[in-house]
Design a protein around this motif. Structure first.
Motif, PDB file in Angstrom:
ATOM      1  N   UNK A  33       9.244  -0.688   1.185  1.00 22.24           N
ATOM      2  CA  UNK A  33      10.203  -1.344   0.283  1.00 22.24           C
ATOM      3  C   UNK A  33      10.730  -0.417  -0.808  1.00 22.24           C
ATOM      4  N   UNK A  34      10.062   0.705  -1.048  1.00 21.31           N
ATOM      5  CA  UNK A  34      10.546   1.635  -2.071  1.00 21.31           C
ATOM      6  C   UNK A  34      11.682   2.507  -1.551  1.00 21.31           C
TER       7      UNK A  34
ATOM      8  N   UNK B 199      16.720  -7.740  -6.710  1.00 21.30           N
ATOM      9  CA  UNK B 199      16.413  -6.365  -7.074  1.00 21.30           C
ATOM     10  C   UNK B 199      15.044  -5.915  -6.600  1.00 21.30           C
ATOM     11  N   UNK B 200      14.679  -4.662  -6.954  1.00 28.82           N
ATOM     12  CA  UNK B 200      13.413  -4.081  -6.545  1.00 28.82           C
ATOM     13  C   UNK B 200      12.821  -3.307  -7.721  1.00 28.82           C
ATOM     14  N   UNK B 201      11.539  -3.490  -7.896  1.00 27.90           N
ATOM     15  CA  UNK B 201      10.851  -2.698  -8.908  1.00 27.90           C
ATOM     16  C   UNK B 201      10.586  -1.303  -8.338  1.00 27.90           C
ATOM     17  N   UNK B 202      10.092  -0.415  -9.206  1.00 32.03           N
ATOM     18  CA  UNK B 202       9.795   0.940  -8.743  1.00 32.03           C
ATOM     19  C   UNK B 202       8.662   0.934  -7.726  1.00 32.03           C
ATOM     20  N   UNK B 203       7.842  -0.130  -7.712  1.00 34.94           N
ATOM     21  CA  UNK B 203       6.764  -0.249  -6.723  1.00 34.94           C
ATOM     22  C   UNK B 203       7.236  -0.881  -5.413  1.00 34.94           C
ATOM     23  N   UNK B 204       8.508  -1.295  -5.377  1.00 32.83           N
ATOM     24  CA  UNK B 204       9.042  -1.869  -4.151  1.00 32.83           C
ATOM     25  C   UNK B 204       8.927  -3.373  -4.057  1.00 32.83           C
ATOM     26  N   UNK B 205       8.624  -4.063  -5.160  1.00 34.40           N
ATOM     27  CA  UNK B 205       8.521  -5.527  -5.141  1.00 34.40           C
ATOM     28  C   UNK B 205       9.914  -6.152  -5.234  1.00 34.40           C
ATOM     29  N   UNK B 206      10.183  -7.061  -4.314  1.00 34.29           N
ATOM     30  CA  UNK B 206      11.457  -7.785  -4.331  1.00 34.29           C
ATOM     31  C   UNK B 206      11.467  -8.779  -5.479  1.00 34.29           C
TER      32      UNK B 206
ATOM     33  N   UNK C 200      14.451   9.504   2.225  1.00 29.11           N
ATOM     34  CA  UNK C 200      14.193  10.129   0.931  1.00 29.11           C
ATOM     35  C   UNK C 200      15.089   9.442  -0.103  1.00 29.11           C
ATOM     36  N   UNK C 201      14.676   8.314  -0.652  1.00 32.24           N
ATOM     37  CA  UNK C 201      15.549   7.516  -1.539  1.00 32.24           C
ATOM     38  C   UNK C 201      15.977   8.249  -2.798  1.00 32.24           C
ATOM     39  N   UNK C 202      15.146   9.163  -3.296  1.00 35.76           N
ATOM     40  CA  UNK C 202      15.509   9.863  -4.531  1.00 35.76           C
ATOM     41  C   UNK C 202      16.618  10.899  -4.314  1.00 35.76           C
ATOM     42  N   UNK C 203      16.960  11.162  -3.068  1.00 35.69           N
ATOM     43  CA  UNK C 203      18.026  12.139  -2.796  1.00 35.69           C
ATOM     44  C   UNK C 203      19.410  11.571  -3.116  1.00 35.69           C
ATOM     45  N   UNK C 204      19.514  10.260  -3.210  1.00 36.73           N
ATOM     46  CA  UNK C 204      20.818   9.646  -3.487  1.00 36.73           C
ATOM     47  C   UNK C 204      21.074   9.603  -4.989  1.00 36.73           C
ATOM     48  N   UNK C 205      22.227  10.063  -5.411  1.00 36.90           N
ATOM     49  CA  UNK C 205      22.676  10.009  -6.798  1.00 36.90           C
ATOM     50  C   UNK C 205      23.870   9.062  -6.870  1.00 36.90           C
ATOM     51  N   UNK C 206      23.744   8.029  -7.666  1.00 38.53           N
ATOM     52  CA  UNK C 206      24.750   6.986  -7.707  1.00 38.53           C
ATOM     53  C   UNK C 206      26.063   7.510  -8.267  1.00 38.53           C
ATOM     54  N   UNK C 207      27.160   7.001  -7.743  1.00 38.54           N
ATOM     55  CA  UNK C 207      28.504   7.321  -8.245  1.00 38.54           C
ATOM     56  C   UNK C 207      28.883   6.303  -9.323  1.00 38.54           C
TER      57      UNK C 207
ATOM     58  N   UNK D  39       0.842  -1.178   0.000  1.00 38.09           N
ATOM     59  CA  UNK D  39       0.000   0.000   0.000  1.00 38.09           C
ATOM     60  C   UNK D  39       0.888   1.242   0.000  1.00 38.09           C
ATOM     61  N   UNK D  40       0.892   2.006  -1.094  1.00 37.58           N
ATOM     62  CA  UNK D  40       1.730   3.204  -1.162  1.00 37.58           C
ATOM     63  C   UNK D  40       1.427   4.228  -0.068  1.00 37.58           C
TER      64      UNK D  40
END
Length: 592
Positions: A108-109, A180-187, A315-322, A75-76
């Motif tokens: 999970x997201x 891995x994880x989908x954008x909906x948070x599914x393992x 806030x997961x979107x705050x991370x920018x991968x190196x 449930x989002x």
């Protein structure tokens, strides 16, 4: 007793059915490490290779079942929560052979795959968590690890972060074992290619060659223990409501041996997981919560440098991968040759060895230092030991030795002749013996004639000598520097005497206290000359005349510590001015 114990243990392990099961289990444990080749010790090379094939086969078959992505009902609306509600408090877990930690991640997201920040080197999970502001984290995918001391910068398989492929070592169409994880948070757990993952909407993914534990609610290990023995484990599972379960179990330590794959599977089934997979384990296994390492990695250097981690963010979107691998044509996996902690250990060991070597000689030299110190009581009482009463007469040139033979005598004797003198009066100051010491010299035996057979020297007379008697106990010994002190006396120079080839000399008359070089001997006229060459005979001294005197000087002897010279006191006698006095002198020396 020890031999009997070894014999009994070996017999049990290799001659009984229970022993075979134990050996197979030990072999499985070794196979799951980086040292799988050593498993032959327990089961032999052929059985080892068979077990390795079976392990790979199980890993492949466990990934065959396609995952039902609709099974998870997240449930989002649950995203509307505080940071404190994002994860649970750490939970202690344990079984008979292991201990570990577990946390729940309610959103999970919130999970992202994180990579190192520095090119050429992996990063510890605690560093990743602190650097990026994450709430918690576990170790991620596998990597090439030479000597178990790799630098964590050479991943195996695939790394995806933010829908982007950060690293891959295979073609886009080649399936790989991933978690891995989908954008909906599914393992997502299974074997998929990069193209398939993009089609499935997978946002985060990392590879590790390990069996899937649970697929669509079905346990994959139904017989045995999974075939990987006991070891540190990191696993992740998901409930139907989307809640993630992070499990980290310590291993290869006294407080926790480690868990089997089936034990981890059963734990996650009990927690309600419908899908579950394994992350990299062994020395890489660790759990960090709010910057604190909660588990105990089995690596001797603590946390390892790793190529990836699964981190939880408010806030997961705050991370920018190196993108640290972009543009690299060659990746250095590191090893013992450049591992900083390992190199420090080597340096410490070298320093300890050097200190040990320096301390050992110091201990062995202490006794000689104490023994070699001369006692204070050996200092001579003579008030002027360095100012002898008589010195060699440098005004008169010494007699020349035989040509071509300059070695000092040692080991043989060269008797001198007898000296004569005119009427003498008794001497009131008898000579005393003053043994000297000299440096060691090579033995040079002479072809000496027996004492008394040398031609008599022409008689010499000495002037009247008077003086006070000298206490021979107060005469200082030789110093061993090659200078040979003569007998102490204030009397006149005596006549010639015999010369012993061992380095000792004596003469008639009253010797003075002067020192003489070890390489000279006294003539009958009181001067000093080099010793006779090898095999040389003593020559008569030139006659001299002197004033009326007579007397008898007591004889003395001394022995040098070394072969070059020692000078005993002379003995002499005279009767009348018309009758030559005859004296003999002998000395001994020891060649070394």
């Amino acid at each position: 007793m020890f031999t009997l114990l070894i014999f009994g243990t070996s017999s049990f392990l290799y001659l009984t059915s229970p022993g075979l099961l134990i050996r197979e289990f030990l072999a499985q444990t070794v196979i799951s490490t980086q040292h799988r080749d050593w498993a032959w010790i327990f089961v032999g090379a052929e059985k080892r290779d068979y077990m390795v094939r079976m392990s790979h086969q199980f890993t492949e078959t466990s990934a065959l079942e396609k995952q039902d992505l609709q099974l998870i009902k997240y449930d989002p609306a649950r995203k509307a929560r505080s940071v404190e509600e994002l994860i649970s408090e750490p939970i202690d877990i344990s079984d008979k052979f292991w201990k570990g930690k577990m946390i729940y991640v309610y959103d999970p997201t919130s999970v992202r795959i994180v990579t190192p920040h520095t090119v050429g080197e992996g990063e510890r999970i605690s560093s990743m968590v602190t650097r990026t502001g994450a709430v918690a984290g576990i170790n991620g995918g596998g990597f090439i690890d030479p000597d178990g001391l790799g630098n964590g910068f050479a991943p195996i398989g695939l790394i995806m972060s933010g829908f982007d492929s950060v690293y891959t070592d295979v073609e886009l169409e080649t399936p790989q074992h991933i978690v891995g994880f989908t954008k909906e948070g599914t393992l997502v757990v299974g074997k998929y290619s990069l193209l398939q993952l993009k089609e499935m909407g997978v946002k985060e993914a990392v590879s590790f060659l390990a069996p899937r534990l649970i697929a669509n609610g079905n346990p994959q290990i139904t017989n045995g223990d999974g075939g990987w023995g006991r070891a540190p484990r990191t696993a992740i599972g998901q409930k139907e409501d989307g809640t993630l379960i992070f499990v980290v179990i310590d291993g290869r330590q006294t407080h926790s041996v480690g868990a089997t794959l089936k034990e981890v599977q059963d734990l996650l089934l009990k927690e309600g997981a419908v899908n579950a997979g394994m992350m990299d384990g062994g020395a890489s296994s660790e759990l960090v919560v709010k910057g604190e390492l909660l588990t105990k990695p089995s690596s001797r250097y603590g946390e390892r440098r790793l190529p990836s981690g699964l981190l939880v963010y408010d806030d997961p979107d705050s991370y920018k991968v190196d993108r640290v691998w972009d543009g690299l044509l060659k990746i250095n996996a590191g090893g013992a040759f450049d591992h900083p902690d390992y190199l420090k250990d080597l340096e410490r060991q070298k320093q300890q060895q050097q200190q040990t070597k320096q301390q050992e000689p110091a201990k062995t030299q202490e006794p000689p230092k104490t023994d070699s110190t001369p006692p204070a009581t050996t200092k001579p009482e003579n008030p002027k030991p360095d100012t002898p009463a008589s010195k060699p007469d440098t005004a008169k040139p010494p007699a020349k030795p035989d040509a071509g033979k300059q070695e000092p005598p040692a080991g043989g004797t060269t008797p001198g002749g007898t000296g004569t003198g005119t009427t003498n009066t008794p001497a009131t100051n008898p000579g005393t013996a003053n043994p000297g010491s000299a440096n060691p010299g090579a033995a040079n035996p002479g072809t000496a004639t027996p004492g008394g057979n040398s031609p008599p020297a022409s008689g010499g007379t000495g002037s009247t000598a008077t003086g006070e008697p000298l206490d021979i106990t107060k005469v200082p010994p030789g110093t061993g520097d090659g200078k040979v002190p003569a007998g102490a006396s204030s009397g006149s120079t005596g006549a010639s005497g015999t010369t012993t080839g061992g380095g000792s000399t004596s003469g008639t008359g009253t010797p003075g206290m002067g020192g003489a070089p070890a390489t000279t001997v006294p003539n009958t006229n009181g001067t000093w000359a080099p010793p006779a060459a090898e095999g040389a005979k003593s020559q008569p001294a030139a006659p001299t005349t002197g004033s009326t005197s007579s007397g008898t000087a007591p004889s003395g002897s001394g022995t040098a510590a070394n072969a070059n010279a020692s000078v005993p006191a002379a003995s002499s006698s005279g009767t009348s001015a018309s009758t030559p006095a005859t004296g003999t002198q002998t000395g001994t020396g020891t060649a070394k």
